[in-house]
Design a protein around this motif. Structure first.
Motif, PDB file in Angstrom:
ATOM      1  N   ILE A 266      -5.911  -1.508  -2.913  1.00  0.00           N
ATOM      2  CA  ILE A 266      -4.486  -1.263  -2.707  1.00  0.00           C
ATOM      3  C   ILE A 266      -3.979  -2.003  -3.645  1.00  0.00           C
ATOM      4  CG2 ILE A 266      -2.323  -0.053  -1.546  1.00  0.00           C
ATOM      5  CD1 ILE A 266      -4.809   1.605  -0.652  1.00  0.00           C
ATOM      6  N   PRO A 267      -3.311  -1.347  -5.186  1.00  0.00           N
ATOM      7  CA  PRO A 267      -3.303  -3.015  -5.755  1.00  0.00           C
ATOM      8  C   PRO A 267      -1.371  -3.839  -5.362  1.00  0.00           C
ATOM      9  CG  PRO A 267      -3.682  -1.086  -6.599  1.00  0.00           C
ATOM     10  CD  PRO A 267      -3.985  -0.539  -5.510  1.00  0.00           C
ATOM     11  N   ASP A 268      -1.391  -5.125  -5.686  1.00  0.00           N
ATOM     12  CA  ASP A 268       0.332  -5.488  -5.480  1.00  0.00           C
ATOM     13  C   ASP A 268       0.439  -5.881  -6.691  1.00  0.00           C
ATOM     14  OD1 ASP A 268       1.781  -7.186  -3.930  1.00  0.00           O
ATOM     15  OD2 ASP A 268       0.981  -8.593  -4.852  1.00  0.00           O
ATOM     16  N   PHE A 269      -0.449  -6.176  -7.545  1.00  0.00           N
ATOM     17  CA  PHE A 269       0.379  -6.145  -9.082  1.00  0.00           C
ATOM     18  C   PHE A 269       0.545  -5.274  -9.698  1.00  0.00           C
ATOM     19  CE2 PHE A 269      -2.366 -10.510  -8.496  1.00  0.00           C
ATOM     20  CZ  PHE A 269      -1.145 -10.853  -7.966  1.00  0.00           C
ATOM     21  N   PHE A 270       1.857  -4.729 -10.601  1.00  0.00           N
ATOM     22  CA  PHE A 270       2.628  -4.176 -10.879  1.00  0.00           C
ATOM     23  C   PHE A 270       2.913  -3.901 -12.332  1.00  0.00           C
ATOM     24  CE2 PHE A 270       1.374  -1.575  -7.128  1.00  0.00           C
ATOM     25  CZ  PHE A 270       1.082  -0.445  -7.689  1.00  0.00           C
ATOM     26  N   ASP A 271       3.307  -5.303 -12.518  1.00  0.00           N
ATOM     27  CA  ASP A 271       4.278  -6.290 -13.747  1.00  0.00           C
ATOM     28  C   ASP A 271       3.251  -7.031 -14.054  1.00  0.00           C
ATOM     29  OD1 ASP A 271       6.092  -4.597 -13.523  1.00  0.00           O
ATOM     30  OD2 ASP A 271       6.703  -5.071 -12.426  1.00  0.00           O
ATOM     31  N   PRO A 272       2.165  -7.249 -14.947  1.00  0.00           N
ATOM     32  CA  PRO A 272       1.461  -6.200 -15.203  1.00  0.00           C
ATOM     33  C   PRO A 272       0.693  -5.541 -14.085  1.00  0.00           C
ATOM     34  CG  PRO A 272       0.229  -8.080 -15.803  1.00  0.00           C
ATOM     35  CD  PRO A 272       1.471  -9.085 -15.330  1.00  0.00           C
ATOM     36  N   PHE A 273       0.344  -4.829 -14.430  1.00  0.00           N
ATOM     37  CA  PHE A 273      -0.782  -3.810 -13.182  1.00  0.00           C
ATOM     38  C   PHE A 273      -2.150  -4.502 -13.413  1.00  0.00           C
ATOM     39  CE2 PHE A 273      -3.863  -0.665 -12.115  1.00  0.00           C
ATOM     40  CZ  PHE A 273      -4.042   0.106 -10.602  1.00  0.00           C
TER      41      PHE A 273
END
Length: 282
Positions: A266-273
């Motif tokens: 379940i990722p946390d980083f989106f900027d960048p992904f």
């Protein structure tokens, strides 16, 4: 992004909430940003600071980072201080400075209607919530905006720590310069609760993160049917929430799973992904 920086750190026309370390020739060699809760509510009586960006140049003398922190600590003697998501390398430093240290629990709720997941990684054994429309009731919730926000019972903020307010919700979430936040209010008998969430995007897919909850810890279960309808109607891959202190049994009954290992991502980083799990210390 100067507009975002101003929104988050500008105190007034003369000051920013940033402590700066200078070399003898006045070059910046370190800084620590901080966010008083009054940044979003000028009338706030709560004396609390969230620590933010912290950087020290390699050329700085040993102890520069400590001096920056001590400068903030001594400048706001009667304030409580918290931070989350800091570098694990700094865990011993925070223990040394007498912080209470822990790891945020990460809960998630997978959308079973998605055939192929691109943001998260799940498995067939994973417990998924039942989204059959007969399995939940369409309960009325109030979506908060600038026009109806005063319908929130102000007593609810006695349950938040640090103590928040209507002004805080407006300035921290509804007027955010980058993200669009949704504030949902539920009033059930004498129980009042609020959740705040936003959508994250990657590869034409979406997921939803609950970023704030205000109410009795066990009453997050009041949003069980809302979360179901959100999954059913938004076509997002999942809903997740990092937290400490919420009632674990209530979260499980609401439909969340506690992430326990890296078999599920379940990722946390989106900027960048970045498609990986992140452990958040507080």
């Amino acid at each position: 992004n100067l507009n975002f920086f101003d929104w988050l750190y500008k105190y007034d026309d003369n000051f920013y909430n940033v402590a700066i370390a200078l070399s003898p020739n006045s070059n910046v060699i370190g800084f620590q940003n901080f966010i008083p809760i009054s940044q979003f509510d000028k009338s706030a009586k709560e004396q609390h600071i969230f620590l933010a960006l912290w950087f020290v140049d390699d050329i700085a003398k040993p102890g520069t980072g400590l001096r920056l922190f001590k400068f903030i600590e001594t400048s706001f003697k009667n304030y409580s201080i918290s931070t989350s998501g800091f570098d694990p390398k700094m865990e011993n430093f925070h223990k040394w400075q007498k912080f209470k240290i822990g790891i945020l629990d990460h809960y998630y709720m997978i959308n079973p209607n998605i055939k192929e997941y691109k943001i998260c990684k799940t498995n067939r054994k994973e417990k998924k919530i039942n989204l059959n429309e007969n399995s939940f009731k369409m309960i009325n919730y109030l979506k908060i905006n600038l026009k109806n926000i005063n319908k929130i019972n102000p007593k609810i903020f006695d349950l938040s720590s640090p103590k928040k307010s209507i002004s805080y919700l407006v300035n921290r979430y509804l007027k955010h310069p980058v993200y669009k936040y949704n504030i949902i209010y539920r009033s059930h008998k004498k129980n009042h609760s609020i959740i705040v969430y936003r959508k994250n995007f990657f590869s034409k897919r979406t997921c939803i993160r609950v970023v704030d909850y205000i109410g009795q810890n066990k009453n997050i279960i009041l949003f069980k049917d809302f979360f179901k309808s959100l999954l059913n109607n938004s076509k997002c891959e999942y809903i997740d929430i990092y937290n400490t202190g919420l009632d674990k049994k209530s979260l499980i009954k609401t439909g969340f799973n506690l992430k326990k290992n890296d078999e599920i991502i379940i990722p946390d980083f989106f900027d960048p992904f970045q498609k990986k799990n992140i452990t958040l210390l507080y």
